[in-house]
Design a protein around this motif. Structure first.
Motif, PDB file in Angstrom:
ATOM      1  N   UNK A   1      -8.148   5.452  -3.848  1.00  0.00           N
ATOM      2  CA  UNK A   1      -6.831   4.913  -4.187  1.00  0.00           C
ATOM      3  C   UNK A   1      -6.887   3.395  -4.231  1.00  0.00           C
ATOM      4  N   UNK A   2      -7.641   2.798  -3.318  1.00  0.00           N
ATOM      5  CA  UNK A   2      -7.809   1.343  -3.346  1.00  0.00           C
ATOM      6  C   UNK A   2      -8.519   0.895  -4.613  1.00  0.00           C
ATOM      7  N   UNK A   3      -9.480   1.687  -5.076  1.00  0.00           N
ATOM      8  CA  UNK A   3     -10.184   1.336  -6.308  1.00  0.00           C
ATOM      9  C   UNK A   3      -9.222   1.346  -7.498  1.00  0.00           C
ATOM     10  N   UNK A   4      -8.344   2.338  -7.558  1.00  0.00           N
ATOM     11  CA  UNK A   4      -7.350   2.411  -8.634  1.00  0.00           C
ATOM     12  C   UNK A   4      -6.411   1.206  -8.558  1.00  0.00           C
ATOM     13  N   UNK A   5      -5.913   0.918  -7.367  1.00  0.00           N
ATOM     14  CA  UNK A   5      -4.976  -0.191  -7.188  1.00  0.00           C
ATOM     15  C   UNK A   5      -5.629  -1.510  -7.574  1.00  0.00           C
ATOM     16  N   UNK A   6      -6.856  -1.718  -7.100  1.00  0.00           N
ATOM     17  CA  UNK A   6      -7.562  -2.956  -7.413  1.00  0.00           C
ATOM     18  C   UNK A   6      -7.729  -3.101  -8.928  1.00  0.00           C
ATOM     19  N   UNK A   7      -8.083  -2.009  -9.609  1.00  0.00           N
ATOM     20  CA  UNK A   7      -8.252  -2.060 -11.070  1.00  0.00           C
ATOM     21  C   UNK A   7      -6.946  -2.419 -11.761  1.00  0.00           C
ATOM     22  N   UNK A   8      -5.844  -1.830 -11.319  1.00  0.00           N
ATOM     23  CA  UNK A   8      -4.546  -2.130 -11.926  1.00  0.00           C
ATOM     24  C   UNK A   8      -4.131  -3.579 -11.684  1.00  0.00           C
ATOM     25  N   UNK A   9      -4.380  -4.074 -10.483  1.00  0.00           N
ATOM     26  CA  UNK A   9      -3.988  -5.446 -10.172  1.00  0.00           C
ATOM     27  C   UNK A   9      -4.896  -6.461 -10.860  1.00  0.00           C
ATOM     28  N   UNK A  10      -6.199  -6.221 -10.835  1.00  0.00           N
ATOM     29  CA  UNK A  10      -7.119  -7.211 -11.414  1.00  0.00           C
ATOM     30  C   UNK A  10      -7.054  -7.231 -12.940  1.00  0.00           C
TER      31      UNK A  10
ATOM     32  N   UNK B   1      -2.192   3.765 -13.215  1.00  0.00           N
ATOM     33  CA  UNK B   1      -2.860   4.605 -12.214  1.00  0.00           C
ATOM     34  C   UNK B   1      -3.642   5.715 -12.913  1.00  0.00           C
ATOM     35  N   UNK B   2      -3.007   6.386 -13.852  1.00  0.00           N
ATOM     36  CA  UNK B   2      -3.676   7.480 -14.568  1.00  0.00           C
ATOM     37  C   UNK B   2      -4.857   6.944 -15.376  1.00  0.00           C
ATOM     38  N   UNK B   3      -4.644   5.815 -16.047  1.00  0.00           N
ATOM     39  CA  UNK B   3      -5.717   5.210 -16.851  1.00  0.00           C
ATOM     40  C   UNK B   3      -6.934   4.889 -15.980  1.00  0.00           C
ATOM     41  N   UNK B   4      -6.713   4.203 -14.857  1.00  0.00           N
ATOM     42  CA  UNK B   4      -7.829   3.760 -14.028  1.00  0.00           C
ATOM     43  C   UNK B   4      -8.377   4.872 -13.127  1.00  0.00           C
ATOM     44  N   UNK B   5      -7.673   5.980 -13.025  1.00  0.00           N
ATOM     45  CA  UNK B   5      -8.236   7.115 -12.277  1.00  0.00           C
ATOM     46  C   UNK B   5      -9.352   7.769 -13.082  1.00  0.00           C
ATOM     47  N   UNK B   6      -9.441   7.434 -14.371  1.00  0.00           N
ATOM     48  CA  UNK B   6     -10.516   7.939 -15.221  1.00  0.00           C
ATOM     49  C   UNK B   6     -11.747   7.042 -15.211  1.00  0.00           C
ATOM     50  N   UNK B   7     -11.652   5.886 -14.526  1.00  0.00           N
ATOM     51  CA  UNK B   7     -12.832   5.020 -14.360  1.00  0.00           C
ATOM     52  C   UNK B   7     -13.832   5.731 -13.462  1.00  0.00           C
TER      53      UNK B   7
ATOM     54  N   UNK C   1      -2.578  11.468   1.461  1.00  0.00           N
ATOM     55  CA  UNK C   1      -2.722  12.153   2.754  1.00  0.00           C
ATOM     56  C   UNK C   1      -4.120  12.713   2.982  1.00  0.00           C
ATOM     57  N   UNK C   2      -4.989  12.638   1.974  1.00  0.00           N
ATOM     58  CA  UNK C   2      -6.357  13.133   2.151  1.00  0.00           C
ATOM     59  C   UNK C   2      -7.110  12.138   3.014  1.00  0.00           C
ATOM     60  N   UNK C   3      -7.723  12.600   4.086  1.00  0.00           N
ATOM     61  CA  UNK C   3      -8.419  11.666   4.993  1.00  0.00           C
ATOM     62  C   UNK C   3      -9.786  11.229   4.434  1.00  0.00           C
ATOM     63  N   UNK C   4      -9.750  10.326   3.432  1.00  0.00           N
ATOM     64  CA  UNK C   4     -10.984   9.846   2.827  1.00  0.00           C
ATOM     65  C   UNK C   4     -11.889   9.162   3.855  1.00  0.00           C
ATOM     66  N   UNK C   5     -11.301   8.716   4.976  1.00  0.00           N
ATOM     67  CA  UNK C   5     -12.098   8.076   6.030  1.00  0.00           C
ATOM     68  C   UNK C   5     -13.135   9.032   6.605  1.00  0.00           C
ATOM     69  N   UNK C   6     -12.885  10.330   6.513  1.00  0.00           N
ATOM     70  CA  UNK C   6     -13.875  11.299   6.992  1.00  0.00           C
ATOM     71  C   UNK C   6     -15.175  11.152   6.211  1.00  0.00           C
ATOM     72  N   UNK C   7     -15.060  10.887   4.922  1.00  0.00           N
ATOM     73  CA  UNK C   7     -16.236  10.778   4.062  1.00  0.00           C
ATOM     74  C   UNK C   7     -16.973   9.478   4.324  1.00  0.00           C
ATOM     75  N   UNK C   8     -16.219   8.400   4.440  1.00  0.00           N
ATOM     76  CA  UNK C   8     -16.826   7.079   4.586  1.00  0.00           C
ATOM     77  C   UNK C   8     -17.166   6.737   6.030  1.00  0.00           C
TER      78      UNK C   8
ATOM     79  N   UNK D   1       0.823  -1.216   0.000  1.00  0.00           N
ATOM     80  CA  UNK D   1       0.000   0.000   0.000  1.00  0.00           C
ATOM     81  C   UNK D   1       0.850   1.255   0.000  1.00  0.00           C
ATOM     82  N   UNK D   2       1.893   1.288   0.797  1.00  0.00           N
ATOM     83  CA  UNK D   2       2.740   2.468   0.893  1.00  0.00           C
ATOM     84  C   UNK D   2       3.366   2.794  -0.462  1.00  0.00           C
ATOM     85  N   UNK D   3       3.861   1.757  -1.140  1.00  0.00           N
ATOM     86  CA  UNK D   3       4.488   1.962  -2.447  1.00  0.00           C
ATOM     87  C   UNK D   3       3.463   2.473  -3.466  1.00  0.00           C
ATOM     88  N   UNK D   4       2.262   1.897  -3.471  1.00  0.00           N
ATOM     89  CA  UNK D   4       1.220   2.365  -4.380  1.00  0.00           C
ATOM     90  C   UNK D   4       0.839   3.818  -4.063  1.00  0.00           C
ATOM     91  N   UNK D   5       0.690   4.140  -2.787  1.00  0.00           N
ATOM     92  CA  UNK D   5       0.342   5.515  -2.414  1.00  0.00           C
ATOM     93  C   UNK D   5       1.367   6.500  -2.947  1.00  0.00           C
TER      94      UNK D   5
END
Length: 190
Positions: free
Chosen positions: A75-84, A115-121, A56-63, A39-43
């Motif tokens: 960020x997890x959604x982007x990572x999951x898309x790249x890995x899957x 990352x850039x490609x899947x950030x447009x999903x 560093x954006x506290x997305x947990x505030x939203x969820x 996770x750290x490397x992906x971040x």
């Protein structure tokens, strides 16, 4: 034959690391230790790809406390898309008597492109519902600056992961600016 196999196994154990590619169809990246170890490397790669520390954006505030690696996290959604999609490959190194270590095998520039490609999903509906219910978003929904960004993001009928990250960033910046104004006002009133 047994001696040959035994000596090969001994050489592998004494020799140190062996690389074992992961089959992503058997890994749940949202809860796997393998995801957490990378996770750290992906971040860092997400932050570097966009030249902004989105990690560093506290997305947990939203969820409101959803797991840090849950699917509502952009960020997890982007990572999951790249890995899957198998565009990014993880490799696990195993050393005797040591915990396994997973790292990104794919070259950095290819990971950034993914990352850039899947950030447009499109961001998932659960994340958008949380954003809509987020008390700070509701508070600033009529702010002209935020309204302009939200309207531009939804103009094409979808909100991308990157647009979602930008919206959350702006909401939090507006909140911090309000806190600063309130602090200065309180200091003057003393």
């Amino acid at each position: 034959m047994k001696k040959a196999l035994l000596s090969i196994a001994s050489v592998i154990m004494v020799g140190g690391c062996s690389e074992i590619p992961n089959d992503m169809s058997h890994i749940d990246v949202f809860s796997s230790d393998r995801y957490l170890s990378t996770a750290y490397e992906f971040n860092n790669l997400v932050d570097d790809a966009f030249k902004y520390p989105y990690s560093n954006i506290p997305f947990l505030m939203v969820t409101e406390g959803w797991s840090i690696s849950g699917p509502k996290q952009p960020i997890s959604q982007i990572i999951y898309s790249c890995l899957s999609s198998n565009e990014v490959e993880l490799v696990t190194k195993i050393k005797p008597f040591m915990p396994e270590v997973t790292y990104i095998k794919t070259p950095e520039n290819q990971v950034k492109n993914c990352i850039i490609k899947h950030s447009n999903d499109s961001i998932n509906a659960a994340a958008l519902n949380d954003l809509k219910a987020f008390n700070l978003f509701q508070k600033y929904a009529d702010n002209p600056f935020l309204r302009k960004i939200v309207d531009a993001a939804k103009a094409d009928g979808k909100i991308s992961v990157k647009e979602y990250m930008d919206i959350v960033q702006i909401v939090i910046k507006l909140s911090k600016a309000d806190e600063q104004v309130q602090l200065e006002k309180t200091i003057q009133e003393l």
